[in-house]
Design a protein around this motif. Sequence first.
Motif, PDB file in Angstrom:
ATOM      1  N   SER A   1       0.849  -1.192   0.000  1.00  0.00           N
ATOM      2  CA  SER A   1       0.000   0.000   0.000  1.00  0.00           C
ATOM      3  C   SER A   1       0.882   1.239   0.000  1.00  0.00           C
ATOM      4  O   SER A   1       1.723   1.406   0.879  1.00  0.00           O
ATOM      5  CB  SER A   1      -0.898   0.002   1.243  1.00  0.00           C
ATOM      6  OG  SER A   1      -1.689  -1.168   1.280  1.00  0.00           O
TER       7      SER A   1
ATOM      8  N   MET B   1     -11.642  -0.297   1.038  1.00  0.00           N
ATOM      9  CA  MET B   1     -10.671  -1.027   1.848  1.00  0.00           C
ATOM     10  C   MET B   1     -11.013  -0.895   3.326  1.00  0.00           C
ATOM     11  O   MET B   1     -11.411   0.171   3.783  1.00  0.00           O
ATOM     12  CB  MET B   1      -9.259  -0.464   1.627  1.00  0.00           C
ATOM     13  CG  MET B   1      -8.764  -0.463   0.197  1.00  0.00           C
ATOM     14  SD  MET B   1      -8.372  -2.087  -0.430  1.00  0.00           S
ATOM     15  CE  MET B   1      -6.915  -2.461   0.505  1.00  0.00           C
TER      16      MET B   1
ATOM     17  N   THR C   1      -9.121  -1.006   6.804  1.00  0.00           N
ATOM     18  CA  THR C   1      -7.769  -0.945   7.356  1.00  0.00           C
ATOM     19  C   THR C   1      -7.843  -0.887   8.871  1.00  0.00           C
ATOM     20  O   THR C   1      -8.921  -0.789   9.453  1.00  0.00           O
ATOM     21  CB  THR C   1      -7.023   0.310   6.849  1.00  0.00           C
ATOM     22  OG1 THR C   1      -7.605   1.467   7.461  1.00  0.00           O
ATOM     23  CG2 THR C   1      -7.092   0.433   5.338  1.00  0.00           C
TER      24      THR C   1
ATOM     25  N   GLU D   1     -12.547   2.287   7.518  1.00  0.00           N
ATOM     26  CA  GLU D   1     -12.884   2.148   6.099  1.00  0.00           C
ATOM     27  C   GLU D   1     -12.284   3.300   5.301  1.00  0.00           C
ATOM     28  O   GLU D   1     -12.279   4.441   5.746  1.00  0.00           O
ATOM     29  CB  GLU D   1     -14.406   2.157   5.916  1.00  0.00           C
ATOM     30  CG  GLU D   1     -15.118   0.995   6.565  1.00  0.00           C
ATOM     31  CD  GLU D   1     -14.869  -0.315   5.861  1.00  0.00           C
ATOM     32  OE1 GLU D   1     -14.784  -0.330   4.627  1.00  0.00           O
ATOM     33  OE2 GLU D   1     -14.755  -1.334   6.556  1.00  0.00           O
TER      34      GLU D   1
ATOM     35  N   SER E   1     -10.867   4.250   0.857  1.00  0.00           N
ATOM     36  CA  SER E   1     -10.858   3.788  -0.531  1.00  0.00           C
ATOM     37  C   SER E   1      -9.433   3.856  -1.060  1.00  0.00           C
ATOM     38  O   SER E   1      -8.580   4.545  -0.508  1.00  0.00           O
ATOM     39  CB  SER E   1     -11.811   4.633  -1.387  1.00  0.00           C
ATOM     40  OG  SER E   1     -11.447   5.986  -1.324  1.00  0.00           O
TER      41      SER E   1
ATOM     42  N   LYS F   1      -6.408   0.405  -7.213  1.00  0.00           N
ATOM     43  CA  LYS F   1      -5.613  -0.795  -7.489  1.00  0.00           C
ATOM     44  C   LYS F   1      -4.592  -0.476  -8.581  1.00  0.00           C
ATOM     45  O   LYS F   1      -4.944   0.110  -9.613  1.00  0.00           O
ATOM     46  CB  LYS F   1      -6.538  -1.921  -7.929  1.00  0.00           C
ATOM     47  CG  LYS F   1      -5.850  -3.238  -8.166  1.00  0.00           C
ATOM     48  CD  LYS F   1      -6.875  -4.298  -8.553  1.00  0.00           C
ATOM     49  CE  LYS F   1      -6.207  -5.580  -8.948  1.00  0.00           C
ATOM     50  NZ  LYS F   1      -7.171  -6.579  -9.408  1.00  0.00           N
TER      51      LYS F   1
ATOM     52  N   MET G   1      -3.429   4.304  -1.464  1.00  0.00           N
ATOM     53  CA  MET G   1      -4.451   4.664  -0.482  1.00  0.00           C
ATOM     54  C   MET G   1      -4.830   6.133  -0.635  1.00  0.00           C
ATOM     55  O   MET G   1      -4.025   6.949  -1.088  1.00  0.00           O
ATOM     56  CB  MET G   1      -3.947   4.398   0.934  1.00  0.00           C
ATOM     57  CG  MET G   1      -3.547   2.945   1.171  1.00  0.00           C
ATOM     58  SD  MET G   1      -4.875   1.757   0.916  1.00  0.00           S
ATOM     59  CE  MET G   1      -5.877   2.073   2.338  1.00  0.00           C
TER      60      MET G   1
END
Length: 195
Positions: free
Chosen positions: A112, A132, A134, A138, A140, A143, A164
């Motif tokens: 990440s 995501m 973590t 929560e 976003s 990818k 991230m």
Amino acid sequence: MAAEIEEQNTAPSRQRPPAGSGRVLRYALVMFFGWIVLGIIMVVAMHRALGPVPATPPRPLAAAALGVRKSGAAPPNTVVVAADAQGHFFVNAEVNGAPVRFLVDTGASLVSLTPADARAAGLDGSGERLAMATAHGETSATKVTLRRLRVDQLDLEDVPAVVMDDSLPVSLLGVSFLSRLAGYRIRNGILTLEW
């Protein structure tokens, strides 16, 4: 009346199973199969999120150690890193040729990157958006695939990762990197990476 009571006491009694024992067994079976189904769902979701992992083994290249402390007694294809005062392991690496400081995180599924580290590595932020969960809650992420990720002499290509959305103070070296090693271990405040 006394005779009736005596007859009731002498009559053979049937033992009943403990109250609710069938319910307990049913509950245990439902939970058991529920966990199995949940595990299968998680494996399928991770496979879809990460895509197939390349089967190519890492190739060691000759290069300077990028800030990683190496023990003089360490065998070839091994990097040894001492923990900091808080017990964390930080590794200096290169992503697509750009220097990045990583916190090794065996609980992170993916490598990440912070937005700043991603920009330095030439990643433009375009890609599939993911929700995501973590340790910080929560968030976003986007990818991405890292063209090259290099730690000391270990050089990997096509490493699945995420960028991230401003939720990380430092980039994380997660399992999408660690799973491609021959092994890693932590003992007495020392992290050993082997390939």
